[in-house]
Structures are given as structure tokens and as C-alpha cells.
Design a protein around this motif. Structure first.
Motif, PDB file in Angstrom:
ATOM      1  N   ASN A   9       0.896  -1.103   0.041  1.00 16.11           N
ATOM      2  CA  ASN A   9      -0.079  -0.068   0.047  1.00 16.11           C
ATOM      3  C   ASN A   9       0.864   1.257  -0.065  1.00 16.11           C
ATOM      4  OD1 ASN A   9      -2.693  -1.024   2.284  1.00 16.11           O
ATOM      5  ND2 ASN A   9      -1.776  -1.723   0.326  1.00 16.11           N
ATOM      6  N   PRO A  10       0.582   2.386  -0.517  1.00 13.28           N
ATOM      7  CA  PRO A  10       1.103   3.790  -0.315  1.00 13.28           C
ATOM      8  C   PRO A  10       1.326   3.714   0.985  1.00 13.28           C
ATOM      9  CG  PRO A  10      -0.830   4.070  -1.513  1.00 13.28           C
ATOM     10  CD  PRO A  10      -0.900   2.682  -1.183  1.00 13.28           C
ATOM     11  N   SER A  12       3.213   2.307   3.228  1.00 14.96           N
ATOM     12  CA  SER A  12       3.562   1.059   3.998  1.00 14.96           C
ATOM     13  C   SER A  12       5.203   0.979   4.236  1.00 14.96           C
ATOM     14  CB  SER A  12       3.227  -0.145   3.225  1.00 14.96           C
ATOM     15  OG  SER A  12       3.621  -0.196   1.902  1.00 14.96           O
ATOM     16  N   LYS A  14       7.363   1.249   1.689  1.00 10.36           N
ATOM     17  CA  LYS A  14       8.214   0.457   0.626  1.00 10.36           C
ATOM     18  C   LYS A  14       9.511   1.112   0.173  1.00 10.36           C
ATOM     19  CE  LYS A  14       5.097   0.274  -2.621  1.00 10.36           C
ATOM     20  NZ  LYS A  14       6.329   0.732  -3.582  1.00 10.36           N
ATOM     21  N   THR A  15       9.322   2.461  -0.101  1.00  7.72           N
ATOM     22  CA  THR A  15      10.524   3.323  -0.344  1.00  7.72           C
ATOM     23  C   THR A  15      11.646   3.136   0.723  1.00  7.72           C
ATOM     24  OG1 THR A  15       8.970   4.859  -1.529  1.00  7.72           O
ATOM     25  CG2 THR A  15      11.529   5.481  -1.405  1.00  7.72           C
ATOM     26  N   THR A  16      11.418   3.242   1.938  1.00  5.62           N
ATOM     27  CA  THR A  16      12.307   2.962   2.867  1.00  5.62           C
ATOM     28  C   THR A  16      13.186   1.868   3.013  1.00  5.62           C
ATOM     29  OG1 THR A  16      10.565   4.165   4.202  1.00  5.62           O
ATOM     30  CG2 THR A  16      12.565   3.418   5.272  1.00  5.62           C
ATOM     31  N   ASN A 113       5.816  -4.451   7.981  1.00  9.66           N
ATOM     32  CA  ASN A 113       6.665  -3.208   8.891  1.00  9.66           C
ATOM     33  C   ASN A 113       6.185  -2.471   9.519  1.00  9.66           C
ATOM     34  OD1 ASN A 113       8.649  -1.346   8.244  1.00  9.66           O
ATOM     35  ND2 ASN A 113       7.799  -0.406   6.779  1.00  9.66           N
ATOM     36  N   MET A 114       6.876  -1.449  10.156  1.00 10.41           N
ATOM     37  CA  MET A 114       6.434  -0.703  11.420  1.00 10.41           C
ATOM     38  C   MET A 114       6.108  -1.129  12.752  1.00 10.41           C
ATOM     39  SD  MET A 114       4.909   2.676   9.547  1.00 10.41           S
ATOM     40  CE  MET A 114       4.910   2.755   7.706  1.00 10.41           C
ATOM     41  N   ASP A 116       7.807  -0.925  15.228  1.00  6.17           N
ATOM     42  CA  ASP A 116       8.117  -0.048  16.447  1.00  6.17           C
ATOM     43  C   ASP A 116       6.897   0.580  16.775  1.00  6.17           C
ATOM     44  OD1 ASP A 116       8.563   0.898  13.627  1.00  6.17           O
ATOM     45  OD2 ASP A 116       9.069   2.696  14.429  1.00  6.17           O
ATOM     46  N   SER A 142      11.470  -3.266  11.189  1.00  6.23           N
ATOM     47  CA  SER A 142      11.087  -1.594  11.070  1.00  6.23           C
ATOM     48  C   SER A 142      12.003  -1.302  10.003  1.00  6.23           C
ATOM     49  CB  SER A 142      11.185  -1.151  12.433  1.00  6.23           C
ATOM     50  OG  SER A 142      11.261   0.188  12.251  1.00  6.23           O
ATOM     51  N   LEU A 144      12.410   1.795   9.109  1.00  5.79           N
ATOM     52  CA  LEU A 144      12.919   2.998   9.376  1.00  5.79           C
ATOM     53  C   LEU A 144      14.014   2.723  10.556  1.00  5.79           C
ATOM     54  CD1 LEU A 144      12.210   6.034   9.084  1.00  5.79           C
ATOM     55  CD2 LEU A 144      11.021   6.014  11.234  1.00  5.79           C
ATOM     56  N   CYS A 370       4.829  16.849  10.149  1.00  8.49           N
ATOM     57  CA  CYS A 370       4.320  16.475  11.251  1.00  8.49           C
ATOM     58  C   CYS A 370       2.989  15.746  11.002  1.00  8.49           C
ATOM     59  CB  CYS A 370       4.187  17.550  12.463  1.00  8.49           C
ATOM     60  SG  CYS A 370       2.894  18.676  12.160  1.00  8.49           S
ATOM     61  N   GLY A 371       2.522  15.859   9.825  1.00  6.09           N
ATOM     62  CA  GLY A 371       1.449  15.057   9.350  1.00  6.09           C
ATOM     63  C   GLY A 371       0.056  15.775   9.628  1.00  6.09           C
ATOM     64  N   PRO A 490      -1.111   9.654   8.358  1.00  3.64           N
ATOM     65  CA  PRO A 490       0.208   9.033   9.379  1.00  3.64           C
ATOM     66  C   PRO A 490      -0.126   9.542  11.073  1.00  3.64           C
ATOM     67  CG  PRO A 490       0.940  10.806   7.884  1.00  3.64           C
ATOM     68  CD  PRO A 490      -0.643  10.757   7.679  1.00  3.64           C
ATOM     69  N   HIS A 493       3.797  12.944  14.165  1.00  4.75           N
ATOM     70  CA  HIS A 493       5.400  12.648  14.317  1.00  4.75           C
ATOM     71  C   HIS A 493       6.097  14.061  14.857  1.00  4.75           C
ATOM     72  CE1 HIS A 493       6.247   8.723  12.390  1.00  4.75           C
ATOM     73  NE2 HIS A 493       4.983   8.844  12.191  1.00  4.75           N
ATOM     74  N   LYS A 496      11.035  15.664  11.075  1.00  2.00           N
ATOM     75  CA  LYS A 496      12.582  15.555  10.818  1.00  2.00           C
ATOM     76  C   LYS A 496      13.188  16.333  10.344  1.00  2.00           C
ATOM     77  CE  LYS A 496      11.899  10.601  10.834  1.00  2.00           C
ATOM     78  NZ  LYS A 496      10.413  10.476  10.442  1.00  2.00           N
TER      79      LYS A 496
HETATM   80  C1  BGO Z   1       7.102   9.895   6.629  1.00  2.00           C
HETATM   81  N1  BGO Z   1       8.590   2.655  11.412  1.00  2.00           N
HETATM   82  C2  BGO Z   1       7.952   3.800  11.352  1.00  2.00           C
HETATM   83  N2  BGO Z   1       7.852   4.415  12.519  1.00  2.00           N
HETATM   84  N3  BGO Z   1       7.965   4.384  10.301  1.00  2.00           N
HETATM   85  C3  BGO Z   1       8.153   4.015   9.106  1.00  2.00           C
HETATM   86  C4  BGO Z   1       8.725   2.765   9.044  1.00  2.00           C
HETATM   87  C5  BGO Z   1       8.988   2.075  10.193  1.00  2.00           C
HETATM   88  O1  BGO Z   1       9.418   0.963  10.038  1.00  2.00           O
HETATM   89  N4  BGO Z   1       8.870   2.582   7.487  1.00  2.00           N
HETATM   90  C6  BGO Z   1       8.698   3.733   6.892  1.00  2.00           C
HETATM   91  N5  BGO Z   1       7.965   4.600   7.975  1.00  2.00           N
HETATM   92  P1  BGO Z   1       7.558   5.196   2.625  1.00  2.00           P
HETATM   93  P2  BGO Z   1       5.859   4.148   0.598  1.00  2.00           P
HETATM   94  C7  BGO Z   1       6.449  10.848   7.385  1.00  2.00           C
HETATM   95  O2  BGO Z   1       7.528  10.085   5.592  1.00  2.00           O
HETATM   96  O3  BGO Z   1       8.750   4.430   2.572  1.00  2.00           O
HETATM   97  C8  BGO Z   1       7.741   5.882   7.456  1.00  2.00           C
HETATM   98  O4  BGO Z   1       4.924   5.118   0.347  1.00  2.00           O
HETATM   99  C9  BGO Z   1       6.120  12.005   7.098  1.00  2.00           C
HETATM  100  N6  BGO Z   1       6.625  12.567   5.824  1.00  2.00           N
HETATM  101  O5  BGO Z   1       9.465   7.406   7.231  1.00  2.00           O
HETATM  102  O6  BGO Z   1       7.752   6.619   2.021  1.00  2.00           O
HETATM  103  C10 BGO Z   1       8.677   6.491   6.606  1.00  2.00           C
HETATM  104  O7  BGO Z   1       6.951   4.236  -0.204  1.00  2.00           O
HETATM  105  C11 BGO Z   1       5.238  12.866   7.871  1.00  2.00           C
HETATM  106  O8  BGO Z   1       7.288   8.416   6.947  1.00  2.00           O
HETATM  107  O9  BGO Z   1       6.319   4.493   2.111  1.00  2.00           O
HETATM  108  C12 BGO Z   1       7.371   7.679   6.008  1.00  2.00           C
HETATM  109  O10 BGO Z   1       5.283   2.836   0.569  1.00  2.00           O
HETATM  110  C13 BGO Z   1       4.884  12.507   9.012  1.00  2.00           C
HETATM  111  O11 BGO Z   1       6.415   5.630   7.022  1.00  2.00           O
HETATM  112  C14 BGO Z   1       6.244   6.658   5.881  1.00  2.00           C
HETATM  113  C15 BGO Z   1       5.277  11.335   9.424  1.00  2.00           C
HETATM  114  O12 BGO Z   1       7.327   5.464   4.117  1.00  2.00           O
HETATM  115  C16 BGO Z   1       5.899   6.209   4.398  1.00  2.00           C
HETATM  116  C17 BGO Z   1       5.798  10.331   8.462  1.00  2.00           C
HETATM  117  C18 BGO Z   1       6.252  13.733   5.104  1.00  2.00           C
END
Ligand code: BGO
Length: 524
Positions: A9-10, A12, A14-16, A113-114, A116, A142, A144, A370-371, A490, A493, A496
Motif C-alpha cells: 500500500n502507499p 507502507s 516500501k521506499t524506505t 513493517n512498522m 516499532d 522496522s 525506518l 508532522c502530519g 500518518p 510525528h 524530522k
Molecule cells: C514519512 N517505522 C516507522 N515508525 N515509520 C516508518 C517505517 C517503520 O518501520 N517505515 C517507513 N516509515 P515510505 P511508501 C512521514 O515520510 O517508505 C515511515 O509510500 C512524513 N513525511 O519514514 O515513503 C517513513 O514508499 C510525515 O514517513 O512509504 C514515512 O510505501 C509525518 O512511513 C512513511 C510522518 O514510508 C512512509 C511520517 C512527510
């Protein structure tokens, strides 16, 4: 070369995960024929394995370009392994795609994933039970926090070499017998590994699949009869029968595998959302927030920086220094005027806005990171929907109040092509920071004592853009209801600094480049 596809899913993660698996060695392009981003890169531990990032999707239905691209890739190319990234904090919704991926018959493993965040939410998932019930390996990670990635890689490498096959999940018995009958009609036409996928798609009356396999009239009639019987039995349409069957299975899986330690407690984000997305409070809060943003950037901090650049740096320091040099080098006085009034002052007029713009982008970056902005799109969708517009058009329009270039880029999140094109057309007309100066100049020159003129022109511009949107939606080119607004909210947060900093620099960069080009054009 072996191929591992990442599907999920978007949002989720994936990019990380993709970045972790490939390091920085990636190539980005478009899938053939569509403007959907295609990312791939070699696995950093074994270059002969290619990691293919599929677009973020919620299902494998044939409605959006992302879904079409993904299912075509999965069925036609058949990667050696699919890693399904599941957001453990949204497991019910994410498992819908998992079930559809299982239906394709592709070798699959689930990366939960996630984990944490799940822990923070005081929830647990029984991994062994979930793996047993899904009949595929499930690894909790996780992405991230880079937790358990080694384990995931080990399992992926094992699945790639062993290529184990997994049994198909079983839905309602009555549905299963209908699917078996359709499968019998397809035997000999479709390879055994894909029989179930095609049977399900024909059961759902999927037009693309119907056209692709072109069955003879007898088989078509047999299949239609099977579907009719099932529809009478379930008192529902065939596609709804499939959707319900998947959700029933998901709810059983969740009941069996998810342990919620605080079933009735509300998270911090839920409590904040009760106020921030409240039907009556959401808009006043948003206006207050935006007022604070403009107060900080246009009235106070940003203006202090701009005043210093205009009055001190380009008001005396640089022009005096350049003047001294030009006099020392005995440059003709007309040339001195050209350099100081034209180039130095021109440069000053570009850079004078930078502190205000940087402050504006900083505030918007913090709100986005921050969402909060995601909530605003959700709140605005309630209003925009009344005019048949998509709430997703709002964020690009809002960003365009700073600069149109990142505003247009932000339209990528709008899945509906008509809505996306219309938003691209309209966002550029939004009163951006460059137009703000023109408004200030005109109102200052012609209406020096009427302070309401400039803000009215600014807001009138915005109303005209939304009005044009309503008008365009009535034309043949853009008509049609917007897609249902599905958006991940989301958890809140702490922003960052690296994310916010990158956004500020990128947006400021396009702002300066745009003005630089205009300046060069004028100088030439
Ligand atoms: C934002 N743990 C946590 N806590 N967060 C995670 C994890 C994890 O294991 N993996 C990914 N994230 P993408 P798609 C964000 O960008 O990889 C977070 O779409 C934000 N951004 O850091 O982009 C990751 O490729 C503003 O978070 O997903 C990212 O699948 C507020 O999940 C988000 C909060 O990850 C999506 C988070 C502007």
C-alpha cells in the motif's frame, strides 16, 4: 538475473525498505505508456538480483494506472519473488492487497513493517500464526529503524533459491466451488499456476481479462451460468461477493493473530484528531495556523531578513562596494548605472524575497512533516467534494501559494488523471509569492490608503481558481465525480529536520531559479 518485486500500500514503507535493500544505487523512470514512476536497483548484497519497486496500491483492480501497471507486471513478467510490505499498524486494510497477491500465485513473502509503531500502540501480532494461516513466510521489521532487516534478507535469499510453492487460501465454500468450475473451463488455455487468478478475475467480470483471454462462446456461456448461480445464491453481484469473501477472511485472520493490549484506549494522534479534524473546529484551526504561517513569514521573521537584504546588503553594502570598484577601474558612468541599477539592484530584488519565502516553506515543511497537512487535505475534501472536486487538489493549490513549481509536482498524488490535469492547470493561477509582489505594487501605487485592496485581490484570486475548478468540472473534458478520497493519515510525528530542510531547499531552489530566468530574460 533474478527479480524481487516490492509490493504494498502507499505509505507502507516500501521506499524506505527499497532504499535499504539497494543502497543508493537506483534508477528511476516511468512504466511504459503511463506517467507512473518506475524505480529499480540491484540488491546491494548480490548484484545479480534486481529489486523492482512496484507503485503503491491498495488492490489489484483495473481502475488506476498504478494498479494496472502492477497487475500487468505480476501476471506477465512473473518476478522470482514478491515481497509484500504490510503496514502492521493498518493490517486489516493492508491484508486486502496481500490476499490479492496470493491469488496471483506468485512466490510471495510478507514483510510486516512498522513493528516499532505497533509496539508503541501496545499491539502485538502472532507472526507464526499469521504465517501459518497465510501459508507464506512472515517477517516483522522496522524499515525506518533498520530492525530485523538481516532476517528479512535471509528469508528472501532462501525463497529465491528454494522457490517454495504455497497452497492457495480458501474462501467461502460456495464461492470456492464456483471458482473451481470456472477453473475447469480454463484448463488447457491458462497455465496451471495462473488458473486461480484468471478464474477469480472472470468471476469478478473483469473486462480486461475477458478481452485478454477471448474464450469461445460455449465456455463463456458456462462461466456466465456459474456466476449467475453464485449471484443468486449470495444475493449479491459477483465482484461484491469476492470483496466480501476477502474481508471476511481478513477479519478472521486479524481476530486470530492480533492482540490489542488497549482495545479501548485512544492514541495521542486520535485525541489530537478529535479536535483538529472536528467538523466545526477544523477550518477555524486551519485559518489560525495559516495566519500564523503568514504572520511569521510575511510580517515578522521573514520580513526582518528581507529588510536586511533590501536595506543593508543590497541597499548600501554591495552597491557601494561595486560602485567603488567601478570608479577605481574607470568604467564609463552609463555602464556603472547599468551595472548598479540593472544588475545589482535586479539581483537584490530577487534575493530580497528569499528570507520570506524560506520562512514560508519552513512553516509549510514542518506542517507537512508532522502530519498536519494530510489532515487538512482530508478536511478540505469534505468541502471540495460538494463541488465535485477532489480534496487532493487542495495541497497542490496550497503549496502554489508559495510557488507554482512544487505545487505542480505535488499533483502527482492525485490518481484520477482528469483531476490531476485540471489541478495542474489551476494551481499555476494561484496567487503565489511572485504574484504577491505584483499585487503589492499595483495596490500600493493606485490605492495607497486602502489596506483592504491587497488582501482582497489575493483572496479573490483564490476564489477565482476554485470557481474555475467548479466551471471546468462541468465541461466534457473534466466532467465526472472525483475518485473516492482514500488517504493515509500518518500518526503525528515530531518533524524530522533533514526532511524539512530538504523540502525548504528544494522549493527555495525552484523559486530562485524561476526568478533568475525571468531576470536574465529582462536583462537580455
Ligand atoms: C514519512 N517505522 C516507522 N515508525 N515509520 C516508518 C517505517 C517503520 O518501520 N517505515 C517507513 N516509515 P515510505 P511508501 C512521514 O515520510 O517508505 C515511515 O509510500 C512524513 N513525511 O519514514 O515513503 C517513513 O514508499 C510525515 O514517513 O512509504 C514515512 O510505501 C509525518 O512511513 C512513511 C510522518 O514510508 C512512509 C511520517 C512527510
Amino acid at each position: 538475473m533474478k527479480i524481487v518485486a516490492l509490493a504494498g500500500n502507499p505509505n507502507s514503507g516500501k521506499t524506505t525498505l527499497f532504499n535499504l535493500l539497494t543502497g543508493s544505487n537506483q534508477s528511476v523512470g516511468n512504466w511504459p505508456g503511463v506517467t507512473v514512476e518506475k524505480k529499480q536497483g540491484p540488491y546491494r548484497k548480490a548484484k545479480e538480483v534486481m529489486i523492482q519497486d512496484l507503485p503503491g496500491i491498495y488492490s489489484l483492480s483495473p481502475y488506476t494506472a498504478e494498479e494496472v501497471v502492477s497487475r500487468k507486471y505480476l501476471i506477465e513478467q512473473g518476478p522470482d519473488l514478491v515481497i509484500n510490505i504490510v503496514d502492521a499498524t493498518n493490517i486489516e486494510r493492508n491484508l486486502y492487497l496481500t490476499l490479492q497477491l496470493l491469488e496471483t500465485g506468485q512466490p510471495l513473502m510478507v514483510s510486516l513493517n512498522m513493528i516499532d509503531l505497533l509496539k508503541k500502540q501496545r499491539r502485538k501480532i502472532n507472526l507464526k500464526k499469521l504465517a501459518y494461516l497465510l501459508s507464506v513466510p512472515v517477517i516483522a521489521i522496522s524499515a525506518l529503524k533498520k530492525k530485523n532487516i538481516d532476517n528479512l534478507q535471509r528469508q528472501a535469499e532462501h525463497s529465491l533459491t528454494e522457490r517454495p510453492t504455497y497452497p492457495q487460501l480458501q474462501y467461502d465454500e460456495r464461492l470456492e466451488s464456483a471458482l473451481t468450475m470456472i477453473e475447469k473451463n480454463l484448463t488447457g488455455i491458462i497455465p496451471a499456476t495462473k488458473l486461480r487468478w484468471y478464474a477469480i478475475k472472470l468471476f469478478e467480470r473483469d473486462e480486461q481479462v475477458k478481452q485478454e483471454i477471448k474464450l469461445d462462446a460455449t465456455r463463456q456461456k458456462d462461466i456466465e451460468q456459474t456466476i449467475d448461480t453464485a449471484e443468486k445464491l449470495f444475493q449479491d453481484t459477483s465482484d461484491s461477493i469476492m470483496i466480501n469473501a476477502r474481508y471476511e477472511l481478513i477479519s478472521r485472520l486479524v481476530k486470530m493473530c492480533v492482540i490489542d493490549e488497549n482495545d479501548f484506549a485512544m492514541s495521542f494522534s486520535d485525541r489530537v484528531d478529535m479536535v483538529v479534524t472536528n467538523r466545526w473546529l477544523a477550518l477555524p484551526i486551519f485559518f489560525l495556523v495559516m495566519w500564523a504561517v503568514y504572520y511569521l513569514s510575511i510580517q515578522t521573521i521573514g520580513t526582518m531578513g528581507s529588510d536586511w537584504i533590501n536595506d543593508v546588503l543590497f541597499g548600501s553594502l554591495i552597491p557601494n562596494f561595486v560602485q567603488e570598484c567601478l570608479v577605481k577601474w574607470q568604467v564609463a558612468s552609463w555602464m556603472q548605472g547599468l551595472i548598479i541599477d540593472g544588475i545589482v539592484n535586479g539581483l537584490g530584488s530577487i534575493l530580497g524575497f528569499v528570507p520570506q519565502i524560506m520562512m514560508l516553506f519552513l512553516c509549510l515543511g514542518i506542517l507537512e512533516d508532522c502530519g498536519y497537512m494530510a489532515r487538512i487535505a482530508f478536511v478540505m475534501d469534505r468541502i471540495f467534494h460538494r463541488f465535485n472536486l477532489s480534496g487532493k487538489s487542495f495541497i497542490p493549490m496550497l503549496i502554489s501559494t508559495g510557488c507554482g513549481v512544487p505545487g505542480i509536482m505535488a499533483t502527482r498524488t492525485i490518481e484520477n488523471e482528469k483531476d490531476r490535469k485540471m489541478t495542474i492547470m489551476l494551481t499555476t493561477f494561484m496567487p503565489c509569492s511572485a504574484k504577491l509582489t505584483v499585487i503589492a505594487l499595483v495596490s500600493g501605487t493606485f490605492f495607497p490608503d486602502q489596506s483592504w485592496v491587497a488582501p482582497s485581490a489575493y483572496f479573490l484570486g483564490m476564489v477565482a481558481v476554485v470557481g474555475s475548478g467548479i466551471f471546468l468540472k462541468k465541461t466534457k473534458l473534466f466532467a465526472g465525480p472525483p475518485l473516492p478520497f482514500v488517504m493515509e493519515l500518518p500518526a503525528y510525528h515530531f518533524p524530522k529536520p533533514a526532511n524539512v530542510g530538504r523540502q525548504v531547499l528544494n522549493r527555495a531552489d525552484s523559486f530562485i531559479k524561476k526568478r533568475e530566468q525571468l531576470f536574465l530574460l529582462l536583462v537580455c
